[in-house]
Scaffold this motif. Structure first.
Motif, mmCIF file in Angstrom:
data_model
loop_
_atom_site.group_PDB
_atom_site.id
_atom_site.type_symbol
_atom_site.label_atom_id
_atom_site.label_comp_id
_atom_site.label_asym_id
_atom_site.label_seq_id
_atom_site.Cartn_x
_atom_site.Cartn_y
_atom_site.Cartn_z
ATOM 1 N N ASN A 24 0.807 -1.218 0.000
ATOM 2 C CA ASN A 24 0.000 0.000 0.000
ATOM 3 C C ASN A 24 0.843 1.271 0.000
ATOM 4 O O ASN A 24 0.329 2.369 0.240
ATOM 5 N N GLN A 25 2.143 1.156 -0.234
ATOM 6 C CA GLN A 25 3.098 2.274 -0.305
ATOM 7 C C GLN A 25 3.265 3.017 1.018
ATOM 8 O O GLN A 25 3.804 4.125 1.038
ATOM 9 N N ASN A 26 2.838 2.410 2.117
ATOM 10 C CA ASN A 26 3.009 3.047 3.421
ATOM 11 C C ASN A 26 4.351 2.698 4.063
ATOM 12 O O ASN A 26 4.970 3.541 4.715
ATOM 13 N N THR A 27 4.794 1.457 3.875
ATOM 14 C CA THR A 27 6.047 1.001 4.481
ATOM 15 C C THR A 27 6.945 0.423 3.395
ATOM 16 O O THR A 27 6.567 -0.532 2.715
ATOM 17 N N ARG A 28 8.127 1.034 3.232
ATOM 18 C CA ARG A 28 9.019 0.577 2.172
ATOM 19 C C ARG A 28 10.437 0.443 2.713
ATOM 20 O O ARG A 28 10.949 1.314 3.411
ATOM 21 N N LEU A 29 11.055 -0.682 2.359
ATOM 22 C CA LEU A 29 12.475 -0.888 2.600
ATOM 23 C C LEU A 29 13.224 -0.585 1.309
ATOM 24 O O LEU A 29 12.738 -0.896 0.217
ATOM 25 N N PHE A 30 14.407 0.019 1.415
ATOM 26 C CA PHE A 30 15.164 0.328 0.209
ATOM 27 C C PHE A 30 16.661 0.184 0.483
ATOM 28 O O PHE A 30 17.111 0.222 1.636
ATOM 29 N N GLY A 31 17.411 -0.005 -0.580
ATOM 30 C CA GLY A 31 18.863 -0.129 -0.461
ATOM 31 C C GLY A 31 19.518 -0.015 -1.814
ATOM 32 O O GLY A 31 18.843 0.159 -2.845
ATOM 33 N N GLY A 32 20.854 -0.099 -1.827
ATOM 34 C CA GLY A 32 21.557 0.007 -3.095
ATOM 35 C C GLY A 32 23.045 -0.221 -2.961
ATOM 36 O O GLY A 32 23.626 -0.082 -1.881
ATOM 37 N N LEU A 33 23.666 -0.602 -4.058
ATOM 38 C CA LEU A 33 25.118 -0.752 -4.176
ATOM 39 C C LEU A 33 25.532 -0.080 -5.475
ATOM 40 O O LEU A 33 25.036 -0.443 -6.552
ATOM 41 N N SER A 34 26.450 0.894 -5.397
ATOM 42 C CA SER A 34 26.836 1.648 -6.585
ATOM 43 C C SER A 34 28.308 2.011 -6.532
ATOM 44 O O SER A 34 28.936 2.011 -5.465
ATOM 45 N N ARG A 35 28.838 2.324 -7.688
ATOM 46 C CA ARG A 35 30.208 2.835 -7.789
ATOM 47 C C ARG A 35 30.180 4.126 -8.606
ATOM 48 O O ARG A 35 29.510 4.221 -9.627
ATOM 49 N N TYR A 36 30.961 5.120 -8.133
ATOM 50 C CA TYR A 36 31.043 6.410 -8.803
ATOM 51 C C TYR A 36 32.507 6.745 -9.065
ATOM 52 O O TYR A 36 33.320 6.720 -8.136
ATOM 53 N N TYR A 37 32.834 7.064 -10.317
ATOM 54 C CA TYR A 37 34.206 7.432 -10.685
ATOM 55 C C TYR A 37 34.339 8.942 -10.786
ATOM 56 O O TYR A 37 33.433 9.644 -11.239
ATOM 57 N N SER A 38 35.504 9.433 -10.391
ATOM 58 C CA SER A 38 35.766 10.861 -10.333
ATOM 59 C C SER A 38 35.971 11.461 -11.717
ATOM 60 O O SER A 38 36.280 10.767 -12.692
ATOM 61 N N ASN A 39 35.818 12.779 -11.766
ATOM 62 C CA ASN A 39 36.227 13.553 -12.932
ATOM 63 C C ASN A 39 37.754 13.634 -12.957
ATOM 64 O O ASN A 39 38.404 13.443 -11.932
ATOM 65 N N SER A 40 38.339 13.916 -14.099
ATOM 66 C CA SER A 40 39.791 14.069 -14.158
ATOM 67 C C SER A 40 40.206 15.362 -13.470
ATOM 68 O O SER A 40 39.462 16.334 -13.459
ATOM 69 N N MET A 41 41.398 15.369 -12.879
ATOM 70 C CA MET A 41 41.932 16.538 -12.189
ATOM 71 C C MET A 41 43.161 17.014 -12.965
ATOM 72 O O MET A 41 44.162 16.312 -13.045
ATOM 73 N N LEU A 42 43.087 18.225 -13.524
ATOM 74 C CA LEU A 42 44.131 18.695 -14.424
ATOM 75 C C LEU A 42 45.176 19.561 -13.744
ATOM 76 O O LEU A 42 46.130 19.998 -14.399
ATOM 77 N N ALA A 43 45.022 19.850 -12.451
ATOM 78 C CA ALA A 43 45.931 20.778 -11.785
ATOM 79 C C ALA A 43 47.383 20.333 -11.901
ATOM 80 O O ALA A 43 48.272 21.137 -12.203
ATOM 81 N N TYR A 44 47.650 19.048 -11.694
ATOM 82 C CA TYR A 44 49.026 18.578 -11.717
ATOM 83 C C TYR A 44 49.595 18.573 -13.132
ATOM 84 O O TYR A 44 50.767 18.893 -13.349
ATOM 85 N N ALA A 45 48.774 18.209 -14.100
ATOM 86 C CA ALA A 45 49.263 18.208 -15.477
ATOM 87 C C ALA A 45 49.642 19.614 -15.920
ATOM 88 O O ALA A 45 50.639 19.812 -16.614
ATOM 89 N N LEU A 46 48.855 20.617 -15.522
ATOM 90 C CA LEU A 46 49.158 21.990 -15.894
ATOM 91 C C LEU A 46 50.333 22.547 -15.097
ATOM 92 O O LEU A 46 51.043 23.446 -15.551
ATOM 93 N N ARG A 47 50.541 21.999 -13.901
ATOM 94 C CA ARG A 47 51.646 22.487 -13.082
ATOM 95 C C ARG A 47 53.005 21.982 -13.562
ATOM 96 O O ARG A 47 54.037 22.510 -13.165
ATOM 97 N N ALA A 48 52.987 20.961 -14.396
ATOM 98 C CA ALA A 48 54.256 20.392 -14.837
ATOM 99 C C ALA A 48 55.122 21.469 -15.475
ATOM 100 O O ALA A 48 54.739 22.096 -16.456
ATOM 101 N N ASN A 49 56.254 21.697 -14.852
ATOM 102 C CA ASN A 49 57.279 22.620 -15.347
ATOM 103 C C ASN A 49 56.971 24.102 -15.154
ATOM 104 O O ASN A 49 57.841 24.936 -15.379
ATOM 105 N N ILE A 50 55.740 24.485 -14.771
ATOM 106 C CA ILE A 50 55.485 25.921 -14.649
ATOM 107 C C ILE A 50 56.177 26.494 -13.420
ATOM 108 O O ILE A 50 56.414 27.693 -13.339
ATOM 109 N N GLY A 51 56.512 25.644 -12.410
ATOM 110 C CA GLY A 51 57.227 26.134 -11.245
ATOM 111 C C GLY A 51 58.726 26.075 -11.406
ATOM 112 O O GLY A 51 59.467 26.614 -10.589
ATOM 113 N N GLY A 52 59.201 25.413 -12.448
ATOM 114 C CA GLY A 52 60.635 25.348 -12.681
ATOM 115 C C GLY A 52 61.206 26.732 -12.931
ATOM 116 O O GLY A 52 60.585 27.569 -13.581
#
Length: 710
Positions: free
Chosen positions: A525-553
């Motif tokens: 009757n939609q009054n009592t519901r059990l719920f659950g889940g299993l998922s995986r989430y992958y990050s976006n790429s992080m470009l800070a280190y690639a852009l930092r290469a050699n700029i501090g040299g």
């Protein structure tokens, strides 16, 4: 080393908004139920309509301010504090113990993320020097490229758990803001202005902190500010099928602060003020056309630059202008077929951040009566900066989503969604000119410069110069993805089975994200519901280190009082970053379990979410003073939330009332603070000239010799 945080969140809303009761009006605050969405996903979804956006309280009108009634969302401890009272940038948020830069912000389904250097903008709030202060810094504009005003929004969807396979590139949560469409019923428009200022505010400051706050000498103290907001909206239907919407808005904030130690010798007792300002503009043009045979076409152009002017503390001619934002264009085509709906989108976005210093060279003088300024805090007299440098990213996106396909198989009902997208992107860093840093040392009274540059007769001379050459670094950031999801209904059981494939050209990784969630209607009757889940989430790429290469040299040149300039050695100064070629994509494994119960006209939902983050981006020490980007970080987070709300509105005279109660308990563990953090290095103090100082209070650009962990 483990860093542990325990947070308790309580949000009680008795009267979140009101409206004049009209016939057939049915306003529901904090709508969570989303039609065509399985219940196990509904409990991880918040949908905020345009009417609700109007009624929710807002300070700067940014998207993340709408999430304060969601117990699954955590805000920075600087939000609504005196340390950020004058700021207009969007507040940063996190979901289930994940870093604030690990969310996926979208506008009309297109990414609004800034993955160039999203973490550094928060450094000033922690008492550190702001991003862009040093020659080797990357500019930072925050986690969102375009700072959109909530007045432009039709609705906002927030996903925190059991998130559909339709969404990727995140480890925290997903926030999708949909812009308003032109109204074809009638022409309309509006002009608005509002303002606030520190004179109208009351600060509650601890007694021990009040003096330093009122002195306004740090980046995290803003006792004096003035904000102004301007809006113009024009809506024009051109036919019963075609209309356009134009909007322009501008926000400004003028901040007044003081140098903690900078004084002028002409009036050495007078405190020197720093005039800082902020601004954000949004130009929006959107059109919609309803064609024949189930075709709808939309076009949107947004130009949104933001600017911040900061005068570096205790610097003479130390003004630094930071600009960000950019332009975005989107074409959408919706086609309703007999069996399904197809949405096709093509977009172009060019955004980035630029830092421009008042001067192209940095000089660390020793205090001298021949100089017109000095610093009461130490023996240095600092001047200048590091010219102009910028980051920029251009992205072409093509994507398609298909929905509405459903069929029956035996006693089960199936609803299928699927889609794909391709993002062709290139990021770059550019330093526009050679910049120098000069370090001076005292000389004897008989010092003779003999025409040498960077030298003051009888006083001091630059014994060392560090040259940061003009540079340009480019990085490809193409990505591709595809997903499919099946919502299966069988008797009292609802199951979501989904999967997502993502490929990153930068990381050269192909990743599969399984998404599973289910709910069971105990009594049918939609009054009592059990719920659950299993998922995986992958990050976006992080470009800070690639852009930092050699700029501090940099190149280090040294001289003495008896020799001319000579090339001593080629150095990287401890700010050279590199990236391991075999980096894995960071990811999060999520487990969800909960119960929802209807009781006496209310809905009670208790939910437990566990997130275990692995292969997180951090850095480690390489040879000498090199820093290397690695997968050395991890997170573990447990969140328990209780959500209680009324099912039907209460009518009280001319008002429709709703209420909501949210409680959250969170326990988070991690071995790093951000991608700029060394997991095994918790250094916060340093010994300099026989004094124990905080790292961020050290004189700028010195070499740290003796470091003690505290």
């Amino acid at each position: 080393m483990k860093k542990t945080q325990i947070a308790i969140f309580c949000n009680v809303l008795l009267i979140a908004g009101y409206s004049v009761a009209e016939e057939n009006e049915n306003l529901v605050l904090d709508e969570v139920i989303v039609k065509e969405t399985a219940f196990s996903q509904q409990v991880g979804t918040q949908k905020i309509s345009a009417d609700q956006i109007k009624r929710l309280p807002s300070t700067n009108g940014k998207i993340t301010e709408l999430l304060k009634l969601n117990p699954n969302v955590n805000f920075s401890n600087t939000v609504n504090s005196a340390s950020t009272a004058g700021e207009i940038r969007p507040d940063e948020v996190s979901f289930h113990g994940q870093k604030f830069y690990e969310n996926n912000f979208m506008i009309d389904g297109i990414s609004n993320n800034d993955n160039l250097n999203p973490g550094d903008l928060a450094r000033a709030g922690a008492g550190e020097l702001i991003a862009g202060t040093n020659a080797y810094d990357l500019p930072a504009g925050g986690t969102q490229s375009l700072w959109i005003n909530t007045k432009l929004l039709k609705n906002v969807e927030v996903f925190d758990s059991n998130i559909s396979a339709k969404y990727g590139n995140f480890m925290g949560g997903v926030i999708n803001a949909e812009l308003k469409d032109p109204d074809l019923e009638k022409a309309s428009g509006s002009i608005s202005y509002r303002t606030t200022r520190s004179a109208w505010a009351k600060y509650n400051i601890n007694d021990e902190d009040r003096a330093s706050f009122e002195a306004a000498t740090s980046y995290s103290a803003q006792p004096q500010f003035k904000k102004e907001y301007y809006d113009v909206v024009l809506n024009q239907p051109l036919s019963d099928r075609f209309g356009i919407l134009f909007s322009y808005s501008k926000e400004t904030s003028d901040l007044l602060s003081n140098h903690s130690g900078l004084r002028y010798r002409a009036d050495p007792t007078k405190t020197v003020t720093r005039l800082n300002d902020r601004s954000n503009e949004i130009f929006l043009l959107k059109g919609i056309y309803f064609g024949d045979h189930g075709n709808t076409f939309k076009g949107t152009v947004i130009y949104s630059p933001h600017q911040s002017r900061v005068v570096k503390n205790n610097f003479y001619k130390g003004q630094m202008d930071s600009t960000g934002g950019g332009v975005s264009g989107l074409l959408e085509w919706e086609k309703q077929f007999d069996l399904l709906k197809m949405t096709t989108a093509f977009s172009y976005k060019r955004t980035g951040d630029t830092v421009e210093h008042e001067e192209d060279s940095y000089r660390r003088y020793e205090a001298s009566e021949l100089l017109e300024w000095f610093n009461t805090n130490n023996s240095f007299a600092l001047r200048g900066g590091f010219g102009k440098y910028k980051t920029e990213k251009a992205t072409y996106t093509l994507k398609q989503n298909f929905s509405g396909l459903h069929f029956d198989w035996g006693q089960s009902e199936h609803k299928i969604i699927f889609g794909w997208d391709a993002n062709l992107a290139q990021a770059r860093y550019k330093r526009y000119q050679n910049v120098y840093q000069y370090l001076y040392t005292p000389g004897s009274s008989s010092l003779t410069c003999n025409g040498a540059n960077e030298c003051i007769d009888g006083q001091q001379y630059a014994y060392e110069a560090r040259l940061y050459p003009q540079r340009q670094v480019k990085v490809k950031d193409d990505s591709y993805s595809a997903y499919i999801e099946d919502n299966i209904s069988w008797k009292n059981l609802d199951i979501n089975l989904g999967g997502r494939l993502d490929y990153s050209a930068y990381l050269k990784n192909l990743n599969f994200s399984p998404r599973f969630s289910a709910s069971y209607d105990v009594f049918g009757n939609q009054n009592t519901r059990l719920f659950g889940g299993l998922s995986r989430y992958y990050s976006n790429s992080m470009l800070a280190y690639a852009l930092r290469a050699n700029i501090g040299g940099n190149y280090i040149y040294k001289r003495s009082t008896t020799a001319d300039w000579y090339l001593d050695r080629e150095s990287t100064l401890g700010n050279n970053f590199s990236v391991k070629s075999d980096l894995k994509t960071p990811y999060n494994d999520e487990s969800v379990l909960g119960l929802s119960q209807k009781l006496l006209g209310t809905q009670w939902t208790v939910k437990w979410v566990h997130r275990h983050g692995k292969d997180q981006f951090t850095r480690e020490k390489g040879q000498g003073i090199e820093r290397i980007m690695t997968n050395g970080g991890w997170t573990k987070a447990n969140t328990v939330t209780l959500d209680v709300s009324n099912l039907n509105e209460y009518k009280l005279g001319f008002m429709n009332l709703n209420w909501k109660l949210g409680l959250a308990y969170a326990k988070n563990k991690t071995n790093y603070s951000s991608y700029n953090d060394d997991p095994e290095d918790d250094i916060s103090k340093a010994i300099y000239r026989d004094q124990l100082l905080d790292i961020w209070n050290l004189p700028q650009m010195i070499s740290i010799i003796n470091i003690l962990p505290f």
